[in-house]
Enzyme design. Structure first.
Site, mmCIF file in Angstrom:
data_model
loop_
_atom_site.group_PDB
_atom_site.id
_atom_site.type_symbol
_atom_site.label_atom_id
_atom_site.label_comp_id
_atom_site.label_asym_id
_atom_site.label_seq_id
_atom_site.Cartn_x
_atom_site.Cartn_y
_atom_site.Cartn_z
ATOM 1 N N ASP A 177 34.818 49.720 36.268
ATOM 2 C CA ASP A 177 34.464 49.689 37.690
ATOM 3 C C ASP A 177 35.502 50.375 38.578
ATOM 4 O O ASP A 177 36.660 50.544 38.193
ATOM 5 C CB ASP A 177 34.312 48.241 38.167
ATOM 6 C CG ASP A 177 33.013 47.614 37.699
ATOM 7 O OD1 ASP A 177 32.327 48.216 36.855
ATOM 8 O OD2 ASP A 177 32.692 46.509 38.174
ATOM 9 N N HIS A 184 38.375 47.877 34.440
ATOM 10 C CA HIS A 184 38.519 48.728 35.625
ATOM 11 C C HIS A 184 39.301 49.999 35.302
ATOM 12 O O HIS A 184 40.234 49.958 34.490
ATOM 13 C CB HIS A 184 39.212 47.963 36.753
ATOM 14 C CG HIS A 184 38.439 46.783 37.255
ATOM 15 N ND1 HIS A 184 38.420 45.573 36.591
ATOM 16 C CD2 HIS A 184 37.638 46.641 38.350
ATOM 17 C CE1 HIS A 184 37.644 44.723 37.251
ATOM 18 N NE2 HIS A 184 37.156 45.338 38.317
#
Length: 289
Positions: free
Chosen positions: A109, A254
């Site tokens: 992400d 992430h």
């Protein structure tokens, strides 16, 4: 029979043959003209013009008009119009994916970030693995080359809004703007509009589900959260992934939003271990209604 009589008979015979030959040629020309008119009528749909009545003397040659079909494209040879596919409006996001055997999905992400995303892509390429990247528009617009690389290497790019806001505090029009702007950037750089959407912080509401479906996107959450954004250490991230591994699991990591060097190093460690354990790392397929 005298010589003069013989010459007279030969002349009469030659004249008759010549007249018959001219008649045959004239008939063939008439048939050819009619056939040409029939072909043009089949292509253009126009009513063929009948042959003119013969007149005395040599037949007149009429100039042909330019056919309308030369200015109009032919139809019926293109691909059939595809039925527009609908996206189901869900009331909660998907947490796992279906698949045969030991299948898992890795997701990243908040990127793309030129400091960390290329290293993640390098590791995935080394093991010939596909993953999902949920990108933010404000990051993607300045790093479109990374989205193009994701496309070239077979990864899936999803929508993670433009500026990573808490959707539950936004108006419906603002949510749409956050989604649409990011869809446009993804399409420009990746080559296709996104088919998946993830709400920042995992905060979903009715508007997010409805607007996402209107834009053709399915909501995907996660099963295992590595908590790498808290920088717990590389070994902790690796342990979280290995202990949470199971068929259908979606792992959240992430590649932007802070120092993601631990996430980069952890992927290099747990990815080969998952593969050695018999897991197939892949990307999900959409289900349309």
């Amino acid at each position: 029979m005298t010589k003069d009589q013989l010459l007279t008979r030969l002349s009469s015979t030659a004249a008759a043959v010549l007249t018959r030959r001219r008649a045959l040629l004239a008939g063939a020309a008439a048939v050819g003209a009619a056939g040409t008119a029939g072909v043009l009528a089949a292509v253009t749909g126009e009513k063929p013009v009948g042959p003119a009545l013969p007149a005395a003397g040599a037949p007149a040659h009429r100039a042909l008009k330019s056919s309308a079909y030369r200015l109009q494209p032919l139809t019926g040879y293109g691909p059939p119009h595809a039925t527009r596919r609908k996206t189901l409006v869900r009331h909660e996001p998907l947490l796992k994916v279906s698949g045969r055997g030991r299948t898992m999905v890795l997701t990243f992400d908040d990127g793309p970030d030129p400091r960390y995303t290329p290293h993640i892509l390098d590791t995935l390429a080394e093991y010939d693995v596909r993953a999902m990247f949920f990108v933010c528009g404000e990051m993607a617009v300045d790093n479109q080359d990374l989205l193009a690389r994701m496309s070239d290497e077979g990864h899936v790019v999803g929508n993670h809004t433009w500026s990573h806001p808490l959707l539950t505090r936004l108006t419906r029009s603002r949510i749409r703007s956050e989604m649409e702007r990011t869809c446009d950037v993804i399409e420009d750089a990746y080559g296709e509009r996104p088919e998946w959407f993830r709400a920042p912080y995992g905060a979903w509401n009715r508007a997010a589900f409805q607007l996402g479906a209107e834009l053709g996107m399915e909501p995907l959450a996660w099963t295992v959260d590595t908590l790498d954004w808290t920088t717990p250490g590389t070994r902790r991230i690796v342990g979280t992934v290995e202990h949470g591994a199971a068929p259908g699991v979606v792992v959240l990591s992430h590649d932007a939003g802070g120092d993601r060097s631990q996430s980069v190093r952890a992927l290099r460690d747990y990815l080969p271990q998952l593969i050695d354990s018999g897991y197939h790392i892949t990307v999900p397929r959409r289900q349309y209604v």
